[in-house]
Design an enzyme around this catalytic site. Structure first.
Site, PDB file in Angstrom:
ATOM      1  N   HIS A 155       0.828  -1.215   0.000  1.00 39.07           N
ATOM      2  CA  HIS A 155       0.000   0.000   0.000  1.00 39.07           C
ATOM      3  C   HIS A 155       0.860   1.263   0.000  1.00 39.07           C
ATOM      4  O   HIS A 155       0.409   2.327   0.453  1.00 39.07           O
ATOM      5  CB  HIS A 155      -0.969   0.024   1.192  1.00 39.07           C
ATOM      6  CG  HIS A 155      -1.819  -1.193   1.324  1.00 39.07           C
ATOM      7  ND1 HIS A 155      -2.989  -1.371   0.628  1.00 39.07           N
ATOM      8  CD2 HIS A 155      -1.637  -2.324   2.059  1.00 39.07           C
ATOM      9  CE1 HIS A 155      -3.510  -2.547   0.935  1.00 39.07           C
ATOM     10  NE2 HIS A 155      -2.699  -3.150   1.793  1.00 39.07           N
ATOM     11  N   SER A 276      14.528  21.832 -15.902  1.00 42.34           N
ATOM     12  CA  SER A 276      13.322  22.652 -16.024  1.00 42.34           C
ATOM     13  C   SER A 276      13.649  23.924 -16.799  1.00 42.34           C
ATOM     14  O   SER A 276      14.737  24.479 -16.670  1.00 42.34           O
ATOM     15  CB  SER A 276      12.799  23.019 -14.632  1.00 42.34           C
ATOM     16  OG  SER A 276      11.851  24.062 -14.705  1.00 42.34           O
ATOM     17  N   LYS A 282      15.998  21.988 -10.770  1.00 41.46           N
ATOM     18  CA  LYS A 282      15.298  20.748 -11.046  1.00 41.46           C
ATOM     19  C   LYS A 282      16.154  19.733 -11.807  1.00 41.46           C
ATOM     20  O   LYS A 282      16.922  20.070 -12.678  1.00 41.46           O
ATOM     21  CB  LYS A 282      14.028  21.011 -11.868  1.00 41.46           C
ATOM     22  CG  LYS A 282      12.926  21.758 -11.137  1.00 41.46           C
ATOM     23  CD  LYS A 282      12.347  20.965  -9.988  1.00 41.46           C
ATOM     24  CE  LYS A 282      11.624  19.726 -10.456  1.00 41.46           C
ATOM     25  NZ  LYS A 282      10.484  19.998 -11.337  1.00 41.46           N
ATOM     26  N   GLU A 289       9.540   8.740 -16.955  1.00 37.40           N
ATOM     27  CA  GLU A 289       8.165   9.189 -17.135  1.00 37.40           C
ATOM     28  C   GLU A 289       7.668   8.915 -18.553  1.00 37.40           C
ATOM     29  O   GLU A 289       6.501   8.535 -18.747  1.00 37.40           O
ATOM     30  CB  GLU A 289       8.073  10.689 -16.819  1.00 37.40           C
ATOM     31  CG  GLU A 289       8.277  11.006 -15.355  1.00 37.40           C
ATOM     32  CD  GLU A 289       8.404  12.491 -15.066  1.00 37.40           C
ATOM     33  OE1 GLU A 289       8.485  12.849 -13.882  1.00 37.40           O
ATOM     34  OE2 GLU A 289       8.434  13.298 -16.016  1.00 37.40           O
TER      35      GLU A 289
END
Length: 458
Positions: A155, A276, A282, A289
């Site tokens: 979980h 970024s 970043k 992704e």
């Protein structure tokens, strides 16, 4: 005039030429189409359907076309619809009337079916090679990190301590199943449809077993009607690819989480990260992704081909021309994802200290405390209740189980003895797992040995 135009009194509209053509995407099959045609020409000569000399002229013509295509000297024409008709027209232009004999005893229906099978057979071999490289990387990571402690989750909550090597071997099992599924799919791909004709067979005494041998197929399609209308093997491959992409996507999701500041378990190499446009600090896991996103694309290809085939009567229908874009797209994206994922995985940094630190929180040794009480004679449910109360006490006192003294343990049960203080150490929690397939050092060593044997046999 079209090669099939004898029955027509007028030419097809230019709009129809463009709409009907598949050469824009099926030109990818030029090599496979020529391979199939060479084998067919050999068979026609062997069976005296054409003369041996005619067979040889056709074969030489096809080989010269292949050489010119690979040199970039051939421009395919949309007016000839597809790769099959384009190559046949090139052949006729090059060798004259004898080129018109190549299509004896075959149809475009069985021709396209054999081309796709030849293409997919080759690509499955390439994909299995990429999978083997990924499996090797996972095995190597499992070996190197056999004792690298980290939290295991259910979980997405900290559950029990495991090792990073154990985690990698879990993914090894997933991709091993993918490898086996593809090999199983390959068995059904590697059946020859050529010689089926349009749907009913031919009136010529052909030798399909010879064709199968020439093209490396291990058998022939037994029913000609099925041979030309079957695309199960395409659906099966894209289905297998979808499962594989699901595994890649799950893995990428974990890597994305682990690379965040909240976890900080890993860091992606700069070569496999992006920045970024506005935030200078970043470092984004864009590769992971994008692989995760491409899983949806492959799922879409599966639904595409299933929908194309869902209501087609036997045998061939023009709808089936649309089988190739989802197949080609799946193959190319799957290969790209496997290749870049493996490189990303090999170059990432594993932060062992951060992983180990995370095992100190979340009462990850609670189950081992319950098991300790069971081994002392208490029923598991009673042990579960005692440890649950112990965890509640720790939460209220701002402590971990490791912080408790023997006296505090004994306030919950007189069964606790001094050895509990060793049992609750995270390393001992891992080492104590003795069941097959567990996270202990010895168990992972067994997994690694079996993994090596699997890779060696492939």
């Amino acid at each position: 005039m079209k090669l099939w135009g004898g029955r027509f009194a007028k030419s097809t509209a230019s709009l129809v030429d463009s709409f009907n053509a598949s050469i824009e995407f099926d030109q990818k099959l030029y090599k496979h189409d020529i391979m199939g045609s060479i084998a067919h020409a050999k068979m026609l000569g062997k069976c005296n359907i054409i003369t041996p000399k005619e067979s040889q002229i056709i074969i030489e013509g096809l080989l010269s076309i292949l050489a010119d295509i690979e040199k970039g000297l051939v421009t395919f024409q949309i007016e000839y619809e597809d790769i099959h008709m384009n190559i046949e027209k090139l052949l006729i232009d090059r060798i004259g009337e004898v080129g018109k004999k190549l299509h004896t005893a075959r149809s475009r229906n069985d021709q396209v079916a054999v081309d796709i099978r030849l293409y997919l057979r080759e690509e499955i071999g390439t994909i299995c090679g990429l999978l083997k490289e990924l499996l090797t990387t996972l095995k190597n990571l499992g070996e190197y990190h056999i004792d690298t402690v980290m939290p295991g989750y259910t979980h997405l909550q900290r559950a029990q301590p495991v090792t990073f090597g154990y985690y990698m071997m879990a993914y090894f099992q997933m991709f091993k199943r993918d490898f086996e599924r593809l090999q199983d799919c390959q068995d059904r791909v590697n059946i020859l449809p050529l010689g089926a004709g349009a749907l009913a067979g031919t009136t010529y005494h052909t030798d399909r077993e010879y064709l199968a041998q020439e093209l490396g197929f291990h058998g022939i399609c037994e029913n000609s009607l099925d041979a030309v209308s079957d695309r199960d093997f395409v659906i099966e491959f894209i289905s297998d690819a979808s499962i594989m992409m699901m595994h890649l996507s799950r893995f990428c999701e974990e890597l994305i989480l682990w690379s965040s500041a909240e976890f900080h378990f890993i860091e992606m190499d700069d070569a496999y990260s992006t920045g970024s446009s506005i935030m200078p600090q970043k470092k984004n896991p864009d590769v992971a992704e994008l692989i995760r996103g491409k899983a949806g694309r492959i799922y879409g290809n599966l639904m595409n081909i299933l929908t194309i085939m869902k209501a087609l009567p036997l045998a061939y229908n023009k709808d089936m021309q649309e089988d190739k874009p989802p197949l080609f797209d799946t193959v190319e994206n799957l290969k790209d994802c496997l290749l870049i994922f493996n490189e990303m995985l090999k170059t990432m940094t594993v932060r062992k200290d951060q992983m180990k630190k995370a095992t100190k929180e979340g009462f990850m040794n609670a189950t081992d405390v319950a098991d300790y009480l069971v081994k002392k004679g208490l029923p598991f449910r009673s042990s579960h209740e005692i440890v649950g109360k112990m965890v509640l006490y720790c939460i209220q006192q701002g402590k971990t189980i490791d912080d408790l003294s023997l006296e505090e343990f004994q306030t919950f049960s007189p069964v606790f003895a001094e050895d509990i203080l060793d049992v609750i150490k995270i390393e001992n929690c891992i080492a104590s797992k003795v069941s097959q397939g567990s996270t202990s050092h010895g168990s992972i060593e067994d997994m690694l040995k079996r993994a090596q044997d699997f890779l060696f046999d492939r």
